[in-house]
Design an enzyme around this catalytic site. Structure first.
Site, PDB file in Angstrom:
ATOM      1  N   TYR A  36      -1.870 -11.439  -2.354  1.00  0.00           N
ATOM      2  CA  TYR A  36      -0.946 -12.573  -2.327  1.00  0.00           C
ATOM      3  C   TYR A  36      -1.311 -13.690  -3.308  1.00  0.00           C
ATOM      4  O   TYR A  36      -0.587 -14.688  -3.400  1.00  0.00           O
ATOM      5  CB  TYR A  36      -0.869 -13.130  -0.898  1.00  0.00           C
ATOM      6  CG  TYR A  36      -0.327 -12.113   0.088  1.00  0.00           C
ATOM      7  CD1 TYR A  36       0.969 -11.624  -0.040  1.00  0.00           C
ATOM      8  CD2 TYR A  36      -1.124 -11.621   1.128  1.00  0.00           C
ATOM      9  CE1 TYR A  36       1.468 -10.678   0.851  1.00  0.00           C
ATOM     10  CE2 TYR A  36      -0.629 -10.678   2.022  1.00  0.00           C
ATOM     11  CZ  TYR A  36       0.663 -10.215   1.877  1.00  0.00           C
ATOM     12  OH  TYR A  36       1.163  -9.276   2.756  1.00  0.00           O
ATOM     13  N   HIS A  59       9.387 -12.246  -1.946  1.00  0.00           N
ATOM     14  CA  HIS A  59       8.076 -11.717  -1.525  1.00  0.00           C
ATOM     15  C   HIS A  59       7.104 -11.904  -2.665  1.00  0.00           C
ATOM     16  O   HIS A  59       7.414 -11.554  -3.819  1.00  0.00           O
ATOM     17  CB  HIS A  59       8.182 -10.231  -1.159  1.00  0.00           C
ATOM     18  CG  HIS A  59       9.129 -10.014  -0.033  1.00  0.00           C
ATOM     19  ND1 HIS A  59       8.830 -10.363   1.261  1.00  0.00           N
ATOM     20  CD2 HIS A  59      10.400  -9.563  -0.024  1.00  0.00           C
ATOM     21  CE1 HIS A  59       9.874 -10.113   2.018  1.00  0.00           C
ATOM     22  NE2 HIS A  59      10.844  -9.633   1.268  1.00  0.00           N
TER      23      HIS A  59
HETATM   24  C1  DQA Z   1       5.275 -10.761   2.167  1.00  0.00           C
HETATM   25  C2  DQA Z   1       5.296  -9.239   2.359  1.00  0.00           C
HETATM   26  C3  DQA Z   1       5.354  -8.869   3.826  1.00  0.00           C
HETATM   27  O1  DQA Z   1       5.352  -7.461   3.967  1.00  0.00           O
HETATM   28  C4  DQA Z   1       4.156  -9.428   4.551  1.00  0.00           C
HETATM   29  O2  DQA Z   1       4.218  -9.129   5.923  1.00  0.00           O
HETATM   30  C5  DQA Z   1       3.969 -10.884   4.319  1.00  0.00           C
HETATM   31  C6  DQA Z   1       4.170 -11.416   2.977  1.00  0.00           C
HETATM   32  C7  DQA Z   1       5.081 -11.154   0.692  1.00  0.00           C
HETATM   33  O3  DQA Z   1       5.296 -12.323   0.383  1.00  0.00           O
HETATM   34  O4  DQA Z   1       4.666 -10.328  -0.131  1.00  0.00           O
HETATM   35  O5  DQA Z   1       3.582 -11.622   5.206  1.00  0.00           O
HETATM   36  O6  DQA Z   1       6.528 -11.281   2.598  1.00  0.00           O
END
Ligand code: DQA
Length: 140
Positions: A24, A98
């Site tokens: 992330y 995402h």
């Molecule tokens: C997310 C991707 C999701 O699968 C995950 O559960 C998240 C973050 C992303 O920003 O890549 O919490 O939304």
């Protein structure tokens, strides 16, 4: 009046910076918010984050009066029909964001129950995905 755009972040996104930085990134949610404020100084950006699904439903409804809604629902993306139904009734430009490329990860992350009720989806661009999303809603 300046354009008003809601930027909603769901479950666990308040822990950005500490949570799996290899997936992330190292920016915190505050860092991302500052970056957006620098990028769009004339836009009224309404930042909200919650770990509570019902609260997120309320925030989505609040955004109904705005000029656009950007949402990263976190894990709710993959199973929350409550968020699907809330987003369906809000008729402003909507983007699902995402940070990670959900399509290159576990199989269950490839499916989004909210994608059918938004205008656009951004995945895998990290914080730049939010910038692209704001640009898109402003262009609509
Ligand atoms: C997310 C991707 C999701 O699968 C995950 O559960 C998240 C973050 C992303 O920003 O890549 O919490 O939304």
């Amino acid at each position: 009046m300046p354009a008003e755009v809601f930027i909603l972040n769901g479950v666990h996104l308040g822990t950005l910076g500490q949570r799996r930085p290899e997936v992330y990134g190292t920016l915190t949610l505050n860092d991302i918010e500052s970056l957006l404020e620098d990028e769009f100084p004339t836009v009224k950006l309404e930042f909200r984050q919650t770990d509570y699904e019902g609260e997120m439903v309320g925030l989505i409804r609040e955004a109904a009066e705005s000029d656009g809604l950007i949402i990263n629902p976190g894990a709710w993306t993959h199973y929350s029909y409550a968020l699907h139904d809330a987003l369906e009734t809000v008729i402003v430009p909507k983007v699902e964001v995402h940070l990670s490329n959900v399509h290159a990860r576990e199989g269950w992350r490839r499916y989004s129950v909210v994608s059918p009720v938004v205008d656009a989806v951004v995945a895998g661009m990290g914080a730049s995905g939010y910038v692209a999303a704001v640009r898109y809603v402003l262009s609509r």
